[in-house]
Design a protein around this motif. Structure first.
Motif, PDB file in Angstrom:
ATOM      1  N   ASP A 167       1.154  -0.974  -0.009  1.00 54.90           N
ATOM      2  CA  ASP A 167       0.003  -0.563  -0.010  1.00 54.90           C
ATOM      3  C   ASP A 167       0.836   1.201   0.214  1.00 54.90           C
ATOM      4  O   ASP A 167       1.177   2.491  -0.149  1.00 54.90           O
ATOM      5  CB  ASP A 167      -0.892  -0.483   1.302  1.00 54.90           C
ATOM      6  N   MET A 168       1.708   0.831   0.760  1.00 53.15           N
ATOM      7  CA  MET A 168       3.219   1.699   0.764  1.00 53.15           C
ATOM      8  C   MET A 168       3.474   2.679  -0.922  1.00 53.15           C
ATOM      9  O   MET A 168       3.581   3.632  -0.597  1.00 53.15           O
ATOM     10  CB  MET A 168       4.218   2.391   1.652  1.00 53.15           C
ATOM     11  N   LEU A 169       4.362   1.635  -1.521  1.00 54.42           N
ATOM     12  CA  LEU A 169       4.363   1.414  -2.798  1.00 54.42           C
ATOM     13  C   LEU A 169       3.542   2.131  -3.534  1.00 54.42           C
ATOM     14  O   LEU A 169       3.625   3.073  -4.776  1.00 54.42           O
ATOM     15  CB  LEU A 169       4.690   0.280  -3.779  1.00 54.42           C
ATOM     16  N   PHE A 170       1.781   2.252  -3.467  1.00 55.45           N
ATOM     17  CA  PHE A 170       1.316   2.494  -4.211  1.00 55.45           C
ATOM     18  C   PHE A 170       0.697   4.111  -4.062  1.00 55.45           C
ATOM     19  O   PHE A 170       0.792   4.567  -4.908  1.00 55.45           O
ATOM     20  CB  PHE A 170       0.030   2.132  -4.197  1.00 55.45           C
ATOM     21  N   ALA A 171       1.049   4.612  -2.942  1.00 58.53           N
ATOM     22  CA  ALA A 171       1.378   6.300  -2.403  1.00 58.53           C
ATOM     23  C   ALA A 171       2.334   6.895  -2.833  1.00 58.53           C
ATOM     24  O   ALA A 171       1.989   7.377  -3.625  1.00 58.53           O
ATOM     25  CB  ALA A 171       1.060   5.840  -0.741  1.00 58.53           C
ATOM     26  N   GLY A 172       3.246   5.577  -2.536  1.00 58.70           N
ATOM     27  CA  GLY A 172       4.514   6.561  -3.657  1.00 58.70           C
ATOM     28  C   GLY A 172       4.309   6.568  -4.448  1.00 58.70           C
ATOM     29  O   GLY A 172       4.625   7.522  -5.297  1.00 58.70           O
ATOM     30  N   ALA A 173       3.362   5.476  -5.284  1.00 58.77           N
ATOM     31  CA  ALA A 173       3.593   5.670  -7.329  1.00 58.77           C
ATOM     32  C   ALA A 173       2.398   6.760  -7.769  1.00 58.77           C
ATOM     33  O   ALA A 173       2.932   7.584  -8.352  1.00 58.77           O
ATOM     34  CB  ALA A 173       2.733   4.543  -7.671  1.00 58.77           C
ATOM     35  N   VAL A 174       1.272   7.044  -6.750  1.00 56.74           N
ATOM     36  CA  VAL A 174       0.725   8.191  -7.275  1.00 56.74           C
ATOM     37  C   VAL A 174       1.348   9.387  -7.175  1.00 56.74           C
ATOM     38  O   VAL A 174       1.265  10.495  -7.793  1.00 56.74           O
ATOM     39  CB  VAL A 174      -0.680   8.490  -6.349  1.00 56.74           C
ATOM     40  N   ILE A 175       1.770   9.569  -5.196  1.00 58.39           N
ATOM     41  CA  ILE A 175       3.002  10.980  -5.442  1.00 58.39           C
ATOM     42  C   ILE A 175       3.880  10.593  -6.695  1.00 58.39           C
ATOM     43  O   ILE A 175       3.900  12.607  -6.742  1.00 58.39           O
ATOM     44  CB  ILE A 175       3.683  10.303  -4.178  1.00 58.39           C
ATOM     45  N   ASP A 176       4.401  10.560  -7.119  1.00 54.32           N
ATOM     46  CA  ASP A 176       5.978  10.413  -8.168  1.00 54.32           C
ATOM     47  C   ASP A 176       4.632  10.899  -9.376  1.00 54.32           C
ATOM     48  O   ASP A 176       5.529  11.835  -9.815  1.00 54.32           O
ATOM     49  CB  ASP A 176       6.405   9.124  -8.548  1.00 54.32           C
ATOM     50  N   GLN A 177       4.207  11.106  -9.620  1.00 58.04           N
ATOM     51  CA  GLN A 177       3.069  11.352 -10.701  1.00 58.04           C
ATOM     52  C   GLN A 177       2.421  12.139 -10.995  1.00 58.04           C
ATOM     53  O   GLN A 177       2.201  13.623 -11.393  1.00 58.04           O
ATOM     54  CB  GLN A 177       2.066   9.972 -10.926  1.00 58.04           C
ATOM     55  N   VAL A 178       1.769  12.708  -9.306  1.00 56.38           N
ATOM     56  CA  VAL A 178       1.012  14.130  -9.454  1.00 56.38           C
ATOM     57  C   VAL A 178       1.589  14.688  -8.624  1.00 56.38           C
ATOM     58  O   VAL A 178       1.257  16.355  -8.034  1.00 56.38           O
ATOM     59  CB  VAL A 178      -0.388  13.616  -8.781  1.00 56.38           C
ATOM     60  N   LYS A 179       3.224  14.962  -7.549  1.00 51.05           N
ATOM     61  CA  LYS A 179       3.241  15.557  -7.210  1.00 51.05           C
ATOM     62  C   LYS A 179       4.097  16.960  -7.384  1.00 51.05           C
ATOM     63  O   LYS A 179       3.707  18.076  -6.608  1.00 51.05           O
ATOM     64  CB  LYS A 179       5.141  15.113  -6.590  1.00 51.05           C
ATOM     65  N   GLU A 180       3.882  17.091  -8.627  1.00 54.10           N
ATOM     66  CA  GLU A 180       3.830  19.076  -8.836  1.00 54.10           C
ATOM     67  C   GLU A 180       2.821  19.930  -8.864  1.00 54.10           C
ATOM     68  O   GLU A 180       2.461  21.145  -8.588  1.00 54.10           O
ATOM     69  CB  GLU A 180       4.505  18.730 -10.662  1.00 54.10           C
ATOM     70  N   HIS A 181       1.521  19.374  -8.481  1.00 59.77           N
ATOM     71  CA  HIS A 181      -0.168  19.496  -8.774  1.00 59.77           C
ATOM     72  C   HIS A 181      -0.028  19.722  -7.410  1.00 59.77           C
ATOM     73  O   HIS A 181      -1.118  20.425  -6.974  1.00 59.77           O
ATOM     74  CB  HIS A 181      -0.167  18.786  -8.915  1.00 59.77           C
ATOM     75  N   PHE A 182       0.781  19.172  -5.983  1.00 55.30           N
ATOM     76  CA  PHE A 182       0.139  19.220  -5.093  1.00 55.30           C
ATOM     77  C   PHE A 182       1.353  19.811  -3.737  1.00 55.30           C
ATOM     78  O   PHE A 182       2.296  20.356  -4.082  1.00 55.30           O
ATOM     79  CB  PHE A 182      -0.249  18.078  -4.151  1.00 55.30           C
ATOM     80  N   SER A 183       1.151  20.574  -2.683  1.00 55.04           N
ATOM     81  CA  SER A 183       2.005  20.687  -1.524  1.00 55.04           C
ATOM     82  C   SER A 183       2.123  19.983  -0.409  1.00 55.04           C
ATOM     83  O   SER A 183       1.182  19.142   0.202  1.00 55.04           O
ATOM     84  CB  SER A 183       0.976  21.964  -1.215  1.00 55.04           C
ATOM     85  N   ILE A 184       3.726  19.239  -1.273  1.00 56.85           N
ATOM     86  CA  ILE A 184       3.644  17.992  -0.149  1.00 56.85           C
ATOM     87  C   ILE A 184       4.105  18.717   1.044  1.00 56.85           C
ATOM     88  O   ILE A 184       5.528  17.868   1.305  1.00 56.85           O
ATOM     89  CB  ILE A 184       3.879  16.586  -0.458  1.00 56.85           C
ATOM     90  N   ASN A 185       3.972  18.667   2.326  1.00 59.04           N
ATOM     91  CA  ASN A 185       4.665  19.028   3.427  1.00 59.04           C
ATOM     92  C   ASN A 185       4.054  17.399   4.523  1.00 59.04           C
ATOM     93  O   ASN A 185       3.595  17.764   5.566  1.00 59.04           O
ATOM     94  CB  ASN A 185       4.672  20.457   3.857  1.00 59.04           C
ATOM     95  N   CYS A 186       4.441  16.071   3.962  1.00 57.80           N
ATOM     96  CA  CYS A 186       3.962  15.315   5.366  1.00 57.80           C
ATOM     97  C   CYS A 186       5.291  13.900   5.160  1.00 57.80           C
ATOM     98  O   CYS A 186       5.406  13.324   3.872  1.00 57.80           O
ATOM     99  CB  CYS A 186       2.466  14.304   4.483  1.00 57.80           C
ATOM    100  N   ASP A 187       5.896  13.852   5.871  1.00 57.70           N
ATOM    101  CA  ASP A 187       7.026  12.292   6.450  1.00 57.70           C
ATOM    102  C   ASP A 187       6.474  12.186   5.530  1.00 57.70           C
ATOM    103  O   ASP A 187       7.544  10.734   4.573  1.00 57.70           O
ATOM    104  CB  ASP A 187       7.639  12.713   7.744  1.00 57.70           C
ATOM    105  N   SER A 188       5.316  10.637   5.615  1.00 62.05           N
ATOM    106  CA  SER A 188       4.925   9.742   5.025  1.00 62.05           C
ATOM    107  C   SER A 188       4.907   9.993   3.850  1.00 62.05           C
ATOM    108  O   SER A 188       5.150   8.288   2.815  1.00 62.05           O
ATOM    109  CB  SER A 188       3.292   9.774   5.464  1.00 62.05           C
ATOM    110  N   SER A 189       4.764  10.742   2.919  1.00 58.58           N
ATOM    111  CA  SER A 189       4.573  11.203   1.866  1.00 58.58           C
ATOM    112  C   SER A 189       6.212  10.395   1.211  1.00 58.58           C
ATOM    113  O   SER A 189       5.609  10.437   0.294  1.00 58.58           O
ATOM    114  CB  SER A 189       3.655  12.233   1.436  1.00 58.58           C
ATOM    115  N   GLN A 190       6.427  11.113   2.198  1.00 57.35           N
ATOM    116  CA  GLN A 190       7.955  11.173   1.336  1.00 57.35           C
ATOM    117  C   GLN A 190       8.852  10.203   1.937  1.00 57.35           C
ATOM    118  O   GLN A 190       8.994   9.095   0.818  1.00 57.35           O
ATOM    119  CB  GLN A 190       9.170  12.647   2.485  1.00 57.35           C
ATOM    120  N   ILE A 191       8.846   9.303   2.450  1.00 61.36           N
ATOM    121  CA  ILE A 191       9.074   7.851   2.589  1.00 61.36           C
ATOM    122  C   ILE A 191       8.187   7.028   1.987  1.00 61.36           C
ATOM    123  O   ILE A 191       8.966   6.028   1.156  1.00 61.36           O
ATOM    124  CB  ILE A 191       8.650   7.034   4.376  1.00 61.36           C
ATOM    125  N   ALA A 192       7.256   7.217   1.024  1.00 72.43           N
ATOM    126  CA  ALA A 192       6.441   6.414   0.560  1.00 72.43           C
ATOM    127  C   ALA A 192       7.011   6.615  -1.153  1.00 72.43           C
ATOM    128  O   ALA A 192       7.324   5.679  -1.545  1.00 72.43           O
ATOM    129  CB  ALA A 192       5.334   6.895   0.376  1.00 72.43           C
TER     130      ALA A 192
END
Length: 250
Positions: A167-192
């Motif tokens: 599940d962490m891998l999928f969260a990371g895959a989403v973040i990898d694709q959408v990160k330019e569109h969001f503000s991500i100040n979240c350590d768990s997102s960075q870990i994923a």
């Protein structure tokens, strides 16, 4: 234009990742798109059933409710507990149980150990919108999140509140694709995102090399085919959206 107004105009919505249902209460869901992630196997099966023509999927949080509702609406009752078909249900949680010739134009009533439980938790906490995500519908999820321009919480179903790798891998895959569109100040997102960056060349081999707990559990049941499918991007690329008690294709 005043500096503050310019900042407001250019601000991006936030994105957070809850790595376990036990952490969901830490996030404000009221105006967020909540992505329910249960890669092995609930959300992969939901996407597959809808992709193959299911009228809808009704997620419920108990076996008894699944059986009762299935009788009322003449639906297919399905689900698992601890990776096996739950007693009293007709079908399990494998995406391969729901080919088009079986599921087309039928209603699937589904209960699972982790995924449907998390969905109902998100409902109880007032989620603005709920969609389900898995590698088989990765692109559809990413496209939708970008199009909505709303705060996002990636909710990992985990395993009985214990963080899991897939599940962490999928969260990371989403973040990898959408990160330019969001503000991500979240350590768990960075870990994923970091873990996904290490694994994306071969997700199955990564799960195997780390002896991931759910990988180990499903391999013990002879379900390698399920694992490989559930780690394959965009093979059931629809967007399941929760509305009025049902998951439907948007």
């Amino acid at each position: 234009m005043p500096t503050f107004a310019l900042l407001m105009t250019n601000s991006k919505p936030s994105l957070y990742t809850a790595l376990s249902p036990a952490l969901l209460h830490l996030y404000d869901l009221n105006h967020a798109v909540v992505v329910i992630i249960d890669v092995l196997r609930a959300t992969s099966t939901i996407a597959t059933a809808l992709y193959n023509g299911a009228r809808c999927v009704i997620p419920v949080d108990s076996v008894a409710k699944c059986i009762e509702l299935g009788r009322q609406i003449d639906g297919i009752t399905a689900g698992e507990r601890d990776g096996m078909i739950a007693e009293g249900l007709e079908h399990g949680n494998s995406p391969f149980e729901y080919p088009k010739e079986f599921i087309n134009n039928r209603t699937l009533v589904l209960t699972t150990t982790n995924g449907t439980k998390l969905l109902h938790m998100a409902l109880d906490r007032g989620a603005g919108q709920i969609v389900t995500g898995s590698f088989p519908n990765l692109q559809a999820v990413c496209d939708y999140l970008v199009s909505q321009n709303q705060p996002v919480v990636l909710g990992c179903a985990a395993w009985k509140d214990r963080v899991n790798i897939e599940d962490m891998l999928f969260a990371g895959a989403v973040i990898d694709q959408v990160k330019e569109h969001f503000s991500i100040n979240c350590d768990s997102s960075q870990i994923a995102a970091t873990v996904y960056g290490q694994a994306k060349g071969d997700l199955f081999a990564f799960m195997q090399s780390k002896d991931a707990s759910h990988y180990h559990r499903l391999m013990g049941f002879g379900l390698e085919k399920d694992i490989r499918y559930c780690l394959t991007p965009d093979v059931a690329n629809v967007l399941p959206l929760y509305e009025n008690g049902k998951l439907i294709v948007l």
